[in-house]
Design a protein around this motif. Structure first.
Motif: not given
Length: 219
Positions: A171-184
């Motif tokens: 996972x990748x994350x943004x500064x709000x803590x949302x997580x992503x399995x792939x790049x948006x």
């Protein structure tokens, strides 16, 4: 509040993290070429030689990045230029700042560009100096999103952990803590994606960490 000031001198960091001094402090590390800079109002070239007040701006050209060398961070104070097309705006911008560095734009490795080609995606390592040994505590890659040319989280960027073999975590994350399995934007799946030359990155930061360990042990 406790760990960082215990191991690091904030006073020393003011100088160690002044981007206008990087060409002196890290002369053996690959860096973007500095076309022109200002230090306390003095206009200098890449070799820190003084340029006359009547600057020949024709020497400053191409796709460039300007930065406030000891600015607020978070991607603020960074501008992208295409010269000579934007030369009038650039001259005005240059005259308004007492401290500035103008560097060539980096064409990054194809594997990093594939993640998000609009930004230069930076690899960040945390090192710790203790008992004459430099340890790497963590590794991440920061990536821009959308049309942003900076990878900072404050501008919507995301970050993903790197394991010891140079592969991205799930996972990748943004500064709000949302997580992503792939790049948006690029839609590339993170898990297992290989970051090139990670061993060379580790060797480079360990070399730098040794030089700075007298005042700053956690970098």
């Amino acid at each position: 509040y406790f760990i960082d000031p215990y191991y690091n001198s904030r006073e020393a960091a003011k100088y160690l993290d002044n981007k206008n001094l990087y060409d002196l402090l890290y002369s053996d590390v690959k860096r973007p070429y500095t076309q022109i800079r200002k230090i306390n109002g003095w206009v200098l070239n890449n070799d820190y030689c003084s340029l006359c007040d009547d600057i020949d701006f024709s020497i400053v050209k191409g796709k460039l990045i300007s930065k406030i060398p000891n600015g607020p961070g978070g991607g603020k104070g960074i501008s992208l230029w295409n010269l000579p097309d934007e030369i009038d705006d650039f001259k005005k911008y240059f005259s308004e700042h007492n401290d500035i560095i103008v560097e060539e734009y980096i064409e990054q490795h194809p594997l990093l560009s594939a993640l998000h080609k609009e930004s230069v995606n930076t690899i960040r390592l945390v090192t710790f100096s203790h008992n004459n040994e430099i340890s790497v505590l963590s590794m991440i890659i920061r990536m821009g999103v959308g049309n942003n040319y900076v990878d900072n989280a404050h501008f919507g960027g995301i970050f993903c952990g790197i394991d010891n073999n140079g592969k991205l975590k799930k996972y990748a994350y943004n500064n709000r803590g949302d997580k992503f399995e792939c790049h948006p934007t690029s839609k590339i799946t993170f898990e297992g994606y290989v970051i090139p030359n990670i061993n060379e990155c580790i060797m480079t930061v360990k070399t730098i960490a040794m030089r700075l360990s007298n005042t700053n042990k956690l970098l």
